[in-house]
Every structure is written in structure tokens, then in C-alpha cells.
Design a protein around this motif. Structure first.
Motif, mmCIF file in Angstrom:
data_model
loop_
_atom_site.group_PDB
_atom_site.id
_atom_site.type_symbol
_atom_site.label_atom_id
_atom_site.label_comp_id
_atom_site.label_asym_id
_atom_site.label_seq_id
_atom_site.Cartn_x
_atom_site.Cartn_y
_atom_site.Cartn_z
ATOM 1 N N VAL A 64 0.808 -1.214 0.000
ATOM 2 C CA VAL A 64 0.000 0.000 0.000
ATOM 3 C C VAL A 64 0.846 1.271 0.000
ATOM 4 C CG1 VAL A 64 -1.861 -1.220 1.190
ATOM 5 C CG2 VAL A 64 -0.241 0.139 2.533
ATOM 6 N N ILE B 280 -7.805 2.212 3.407
ATOM 7 C CA ILE B 280 -7.275 0.973 2.837
ATOM 8 C C ILE B 280 -7.906 -0.239 3.518
ATOM 9 C CG2 ILE B 280 -5.190 -0.465 2.780
ATOM 10 C CD1 ILE B 280 -3.666 2.162 2.145
ATOM 11 N N TYR C 166 1.643 -3.513 4.734
ATOM 12 C CA TYR C 166 1.370 -2.198 5.307
ATOM 13 C C TYR C 166 2.720 -1.582 5.675
ATOM 14 C CZ TYR C 166 -3.735 -2.223 6.050
ATOM 15 O OH TYR C 166 -5.101 -2.197 5.888
ATOM 16 N N SER D 179 -5.023 3.700 -3.819
ATOM 17 C CA SER D 179 -4.866 2.332 -3.325
ATOM 18 C C SER D 179 -6.184 1.659 -2.947
ATOM 19 C CB SER D 179 -3.898 2.301 -2.136
ATOM 20 O OG SER D 179 -2.595 2.603 -2.579
ATOM 21 N N PRO D 180 -7.110 2.328 -2.225
ATOM 22 C CA PRO D 180 -8.377 1.647 -1.930
ATOM 23 C C PRO D 180 -9.121 1.225 -3.197
ATOM 24 C CG PRO D 180 -8.089 3.520 -0.473
ATOM 25 C CD PRO D 180 -7.004 3.611 -1.504
#
Length: 214
Positions: A130, A174, A157, A141-142
């Protein structure tokens, strides 16, 4: 890790701590790319065998540094095509070993899907980082995570030199996307140690992520 004695040490440590290995990375592919180095397919095969021996089911296949598949955000088409072929060649062996080849790169979701669709094998998926995507490359990213639903086998992460909770809204968004796609695998923390106390900092980051998923 291709050496039996090295794997024996890992096995002993797993037994002593009760902690499994959820994945490992073929880091040398960043300097000796899968696309161009003639030795790389053999290293990939050795890594599949090592992963099976260690009970690891996700093998991170890295595409950074010299192995980056992008130049000025555009695909290096010839290298991209060779990577597709080499992943195709390795995928049946990985499947037989119970291993997923998890590609981590700077590619966008669209480009990752192009790669996965071209390889067209269940043993090849995405290792989604991410930070590389959202921070370094500036992707949404989401949205990308939602687009890659069912194609992600592991997630990183990280937050550069800072604690994860220094950017709480980013990780909340996220995490919401990850929950939405029904991902239930590992969240692997690839984090720094701002205080230089590795144990304390790992606990702070771990507690933050657990709270996000609570």
C-alpha cells in the motif's frame, strides 16, 4: 534460503517461537531481474522448493530496482512479455508445491490485471504494497484493492520512516477496502523503527493494525 542448513535454522526458530513464516521474498531479483537474467528462472524454482520445505505458501516475486517493469510509468513491453512467459513456466511447479507466486511491483491495478490475465494461472497473484502504490506511485490504493478483488494473496502495510498511525485516515480507507473485498490473509508489516526500539515500535504498529481490523 536454498541451503538446507539455512532452512533448518528457520525451522528451529519457528518451533521455538511458535511463529510461522507467512511468506518470503526473492530479493535478488531486484538486481538480477526475472525478465532479463538467464539464472533467474532457476532461482525461482529453488525458491519454490524452499518455500514448500518451510511450509510457506506465498512467495514474493519482486520487481523493483533493475527489475522494475516500468519506465516513466509505461510498461517495458519486451521485459513484461518475458516475465509473463517465465511466470507461466513456473506456475505449474508452484501449484504442485502448494505455492502462490505473489508479484510485487510498481504496476497499477490495470497493469497487474493485464499481467495476471496473460499468465492465466491460479498459482500467480499479487502481493499488494500500500506504500509503493499509494505513496510512491500516487495510485488510489483503496480503489485499486477493490479492482484487484480475488487476485491479491498478501498485503504489505508500511509508512516510510513513520509509524503507521501517523497516517491513520489513509490506513482506515485501505482497511475498509480490504474488508470490502473479503480478503482474509496476512497483513505483513514492513515498518521502520522511529524510536530505535524495534520491539516497542513493532508492538505499536501491530496494535494499530489489529485495532483497524477489530
Amino acid at each position: 534460503i536454498h541451503k538446507a542448513e539455512t532452512r533448518a535454522r528457520y525451522k528451529a526458530q519457528m518451533q521455538a517461537t511458535g511463529l510461522p513464516l507467512c511468506s518470503f521474498m526473492i530479493g535478488l531479483l531486484n538486481d538480477f531481474p526475472l525478465a532479463t537474467d538467464p539464472r533467474a528462472p532457476a532461482w525461482l524454482t529453488q525458491s519454490i522448493e524452499a518455500a514448500k520445505d518451510l511450509g510457506v505458501n506465498n512467495l514474493l516475486v519482486a520487481f523493483f530496482g533493475k527489475g522494475d517493469l516500468l519506465a516513466d510509468r509505461k510498461l517495458k513491453e519486451a521485459e513484461f512479455a518475458r516475465v509473463i512467459q517465465r511466470l507461466k513456466d513456473a506456475a505449474p511447479r508452484a501449484k504442485d508445491a502448494g505455492i502462490t507466486l505473489a508479484v510485487e511491483s510498481m504496476l497499477s491495478a490495470e497493469q497487474n490485471l493485464k499481467l495476471l490475465d496473460a499468465v492465466n494461472h491460479e498459482a500467480v497473484s499479487i502481493y499488494y504494497d500500500v506504500y509503493n502504490t499509494g505513496k510512491t506511485m500516487g495510485y488510489d490504493s483503496p480503489a485499486e484493492i477493490r479492482r484487484l478483488k480475488g487476485r491479491i494473496s498478501q498485503i504489505h502495510y508500511k509508512n516510510g520512516p513513520d509509524y503507521l498511525d501517523a497516517d491513520k485516515p489513509y490506513f482506515e480507507a485501505i482497511t475498509a477496502a480490504i474488508k470490502e473485498i473479503g480478503y482474509s490473509g496476512w497483513i505483513v508489516l514492513e515498518t521502520a523503527s522511529p524510536s530505535k526500539n524495534g520491539v516497542a515500535d513493532a508492538k505499536r504498529n501491530g496494535d494499530f493494525v489489529r485495532a483497524l481490523f477489530a
